[in-house]
Design an enzyme around this catalytic site. Structure first.
Site, short mmCIF file in Angstrom:
data_model
loop_
_atom_site.label_atom_id
_atom_site.label_comp_id
_atom_site.label_asym_id
_atom_site.label_seq_id
_atom_site.Cartn_x
_atom_site.Cartn_y
_atom_site.Cartn_z
N GLN A 99 31.71 -17.32 38.00
CA GLN A 99 32.22 -16.24 37.81
C GLN A 99 33.04 -15.92 36.86
O GLN A 99 34.11 -16.01 36.68
CB GLN A 99 32.89 -15.71 39.12
CG GLN A 99 33.28 -14.02 39.22
CD GLN A 99 33.51 -13.24 40.27
OE1 GLN A 99 33.42 -14.02 41.16
NE2 GLN A 99 33.58 -12.03 40.16
N PHE A 100 32.33 -15.74 35.69
CA PHE A 100 33.02 -15.76 34.36
C PHE A 100 33.87 -14.59 34.29
O PHE A 100 34.93 -14.42 33.33
CB PHE A 100 31.93 -15.60 32.93
CG PHE A 100 31.48 -14.30 32.94
CD1 PHE A 100 31.86 -13.32 31.97
CD2 PHE A 100 30.08 -14.04 33.68
CE1 PHE A 100 31.29 -12.19 31.85
CE2 PHE A 100 29.52 -12.75 33.45
CZ PHE A 100 30.11 -11.54 32.53
N THR A 101 33.83 -13.24 35.07
CA THR A 101 34.78 -12.30 34.85
C THR A 101 36.12 -12.66 35.27
O THR A 101 36.86 -11.52 35.19
CB THR A 101 34.34 -11.19 36.00
OG1 THR A 101 33.85 -11.64 37.24
CG2 THR A 101 32.70 -10.77 35.62
#
Length: 154
Positions: A79-81
């Protein structure tokens, strides 16, 4: 490297309504990788995920057991966010590691968790896909772990 850990009774990941992975009791781990993260960060996170005591013991005493003690599963989801900054009301992800490099480090993390525990107990989502993560949070218990910051001034 950052992880948001959720203690779950069940969790699953789907992509376009197709089941990718699922687990029973254990941890659902959302993994964010920053542009400065290294294998050292992945090693730290792997050790920590397997040793944090988030489960009750046989007598009901809280915070005594980890996933290894109880032979529970882990569902890891990239989850790059998690490495966002706000630009007004819009998220900016410039501090997240670029895709191909992040995928390599994410896979290294999964490999380390599997080696330190049991690869059949480790599940994951589909890197880079638009996933739906379904969890039944147990508690609810949701915690965050981040690898130690490195001194970049040397």
């Amino acid at each position: 490297m950052k992880a948001v850990i959720q203690r779950v009774t069940t969790a699953k990941v789907t992509v376009n309504d197709e089941l990718i992975s699922s687990i029973g009791r254990g941890l659902c781990v959302l993994v964010g990788i920053s542009q400065n993260d290294t294998k050292e960060d992945a090693l730290y996170l792997a050790r920590k995920l397997l040793s944090v005591r988030l489960f009750d013991d046989e007598t009901g005493k809280r915070w005594q057991k980890n996933v290894k003690d109880l032979q529970y599963e882990l569902l890891c989801v990239s989850q790059f966010t998690l490495y966002n900054q706000w630009k007004g009301n819009k998220p900016d992800f410039r501090y997240a590691m670029p895709g191909a490099e992040a995928n390599d480090l994410y896979n290294f993390l999964l490999q380390q968790i599997g080696q330190q525990y049991s690869s059949d107990k480790i599940k994951n989502g589909q890197f880079g896909a638009m996933m739906q993560v379904h969890i039944q949070n147990d508690g609810p218990v949701t915690l965050e772990i981040e690898s130690p910051k490195k001194d970049t001034n040397n």
